[in-house]
Write a protein that holds these residues in place. Sequence first.
Motif, PDB file in Angstrom:
ATOM      1  N   ALA A 176       0.837  -1.200   0.000  1.00 57.63           N
ATOM      2  CA  ALA A 176       0.000   0.000   0.000  1.00 57.63           C
ATOM      3  C   ALA A 176       0.870   1.248   0.000  1.00 57.63           C
ATOM      4  O   ALA A 176       2.058   1.207   0.322  1.00 57.63           O
ATOM      5  CB  ALA A 176      -0.924   0.008   1.223  1.00 57.63           C
ATOM      6  N   SER A 177       0.247   2.342  -0.363  1.00 54.94           N
ATOM      7  CA  SER A 177       0.892   3.652  -0.278  1.00 54.94           C
ATOM      8  C   SER A 177      -0.186   4.661   0.063  1.00 54.94           C
ATOM      9  O   SER A 177      -1.385   4.354   0.018  1.00 54.94           O
ATOM     10  CB  SER A 177       1.587   4.018  -1.600  1.00 54.94           C
ATOM     11  N   LEU A 178       0.232   5.862   0.438  1.00 54.28           N
ATOM     12  CA  LEU A 178      -0.720   6.929   0.744  1.00 54.28           C
ATOM     13  C   LEU A 178      -0.961   7.783  -0.492  1.00 54.28           C
ATOM     14  O   LEU A 178      -0.028   8.090  -1.239  1.00 54.28           O
ATOM     15  CB  LEU A 178      -0.200   7.810   1.876  1.00 54.28           C
ATOM     16  N   GLY A 179      -2.192   8.165  -0.698  1.00 52.29           N
ATOM     17  CA  GLY A 179      -2.533   9.107  -1.764  1.00 52.29           C
ATOM     18  C   GLY A 179      -3.499  10.139  -1.222  1.00 52.29           C
ATOM     19  O   GLY A 179      -4.050   9.983  -0.124  1.00 52.29           O
ATOM     20  N   HIS A 180      -3.717  11.198  -1.952  1.00 51.71           N
ATOM     21  CA  HIS A 180      -4.691  12.191  -1.509  1.00 51.71           C
ATOM     22  C   HIS A 180      -5.185  12.998  -2.696  1.00 51.71           C
ATOM     23  O   HIS A 180      -4.544  13.057  -3.746  1.00 51.71           O
ATOM     24  CB  HIS A 180      -4.092  13.114  -0.442  1.00 51.71           C
ATOM     25  N   THR A 181      -6.348  13.590  -2.506  1.00 52.58           N
ATOM     26  CA  THR A 181      -6.882  14.550  -3.462  1.00 52.58           C
ATOM     27  C   THR A 181      -7.164  15.838  -2.711  1.00 52.58           C
ATOM     28  O   THR A 181      -7.384  15.831  -1.498  1.00 52.58           O
ATOM     29  CB  THR A 181      -8.179  14.050  -4.114  1.00 52.58           C
ATOM     30  N   ARG A 182      -7.162  16.939  -3.452  1.00 49.81           N
ATOM     31  CA  ARG A 182      -7.538  18.238  -2.882  1.00 49.81           C
ATOM     32  C   ARG A 182      -8.641  18.825  -3.749  1.00 49.81           C
ATOM     33  O   ARG A 182      -8.496  18.909  -4.967  1.00 49.81           O
ATOM     34  CB  ARG A 182      -6.345  19.190  -2.851  1.00 49.81           C
ATOM     35  N   HIS A 183      -9.723  19.193  -3.111  1.00 51.69           N
ATOM     36  CA  HIS A 183     -10.819  19.774  -3.870  1.00 51.69           C
ATOM     37  C   HIS A 183     -11.608  20.709  -2.968  1.00 51.69           C
ATOM     38  O   HIS A 183     -11.479  20.680  -1.742  1.00 51.69           O
ATOM     39  CB  HIS A 183     -11.723  18.676  -4.430  1.00 51.69           C
TER      40      HIS A 183
END
Length: 566
Positions: free
Chosen positions: A74-81
Amino acid sequence: MIAIQLHFPTGKLHATPWGRQVNEGAVEWPPSPWRIVRALLAVWHHKYPEVPRDQVQPLIEKLSEPPEFSLPPASLGHTRHYMPAANDNKTKIFDTFVAVPRSDGSNSNLPGETTQTDRSGLVIAWPNQTLTPPEQQLLSQLVSAMSYFGRAESWVIARLLPEWSVAPNAMPLGDHELAPDQQLERALSPQPPEEYVEWRTKAVAEREQQTLEEKRSKALAKGKPTSKIKLTAADRNKIEALLPETLFDALHAETNDLRKAGWNRPPGSRWLQYVRPANAFSEAKTSPTKRNNKQRPTIARFAIAGTVVPKLTDAIRIGERARHFLMGISKNVCGGHTAMIFSGKESDGQPIRHRYAHQHAHYLCEANDSTGKITHLTVFAPLGFDDKDEQALSRFLRMWGDDGHDLQVVLLGIGAPTDFGGTDTRIGQAPISATSQHWISRTPFVLPRHLKLKAHERSNPALREAALSRELIKAVQRELLNRPDLSDHVDSVQIEPLPCDSNGVILGGTFTPWLKFRRTRTRGGGSIANTRGYGFQLRFASPVTGPITLGYGSHFGLGQFVPGVE
């Protein structure tokens, strides 16, 4: 043994821990046992409401035992909105998720096989529990009917496994010792049913006593006697209603109702320390690549989130904390010693000198939105990161914030300045890593050594200003000479000290003078003349790629430059 396997077709798990806000960038990994049993209860209510409670409750109580996990890579991801809020304002959402291999489960091995394909899904196992045939049938129905896990966008395909023989890589700490390649993660878990009964009996008695004392205090304030004041049946019923009768009932409580009632955690829950791999968010490399120094990445860029995020004026303090945490992580990765790239010190503990000076890590905070608060952290090391350095960087997940509020750290990538640099912050570019001919101070330049003004220049106001400008320019030139990647520009660069009324920067729409910045380290040394801050414009004969950081504290965020506006 009971074992459930979850596959995530979208490759994402959105699961914010209890007590955390979505904008903090925190995620559950492994998922909390509390979330698991509540997910099964939700399926029961929505899809199999005809199944009686007396069949579901024994099953849920068995699953309240803390499970073990087989976590996939696994890895960390993110979105910004932006999300509309009250009064038509828009709130910027920092939405972090766990990125796992996309899978619908169609290519999984038969249960019990231990090949690499088994790791495509998340396995949750209760090794000490067994099910009766009716319980197994019911659990299989509930699990198969799950369509999402965590938030609604975390689609899932789940199944009950007949058996499972793969060793877990995440489990309760219990009486075990933490291994060097492991780390702790706190998870919310149901109490054992019998413990809940004991806790509830005690909690009811405490609330009854508290209510009685409140009634007596009110009577005393009105001058009435208190000896005959007792709890009424209505008082007792109200207290009983606040505390679910069984663990099974407690698991049904709505999160919003609990928060309104002031619970710091749900009744019937407890915090457990789970052990997981230290590289739980690091995709394993199939074949490590060997790089020479010229090929090594020099930039690691992180996004910063938290309940209370400091402003850029605290850059040097946050830079020190980042160094402290990364040194500790590097020490674990390297088997007892900290990599020179993070510490900036030789094996004898002395600061790096000579050809490696200023080639180790710089911990540079960025504030790239309209609030003036720190949005990113760039770790810049001109010498380059090797494989173990990258491993340490990938394990950097949090650091101390203010007043007990930790800062969440999300690795965005590791590469070269050109991979991240640019002046368009709306699309996530990093101005400090841009390429430009014109650069201007973003954080104060603090002198590492005293200026050498002559006696007659000090005493004559007419000469003092020109002499001060001359010596400041020399100070910057000395700093450029000490940076191998900038030393060739010393003879051609134009250095212009900013006037006194321009010695500051716009943060959050407000002019912030250098005096508002922290300008000294809280620990460690470093040569410093005084704490006064200065600003400069630098105009190079040809485009130069950042980061450019000069002066005292330049490895911790002082003396930063960003492209100027022509």
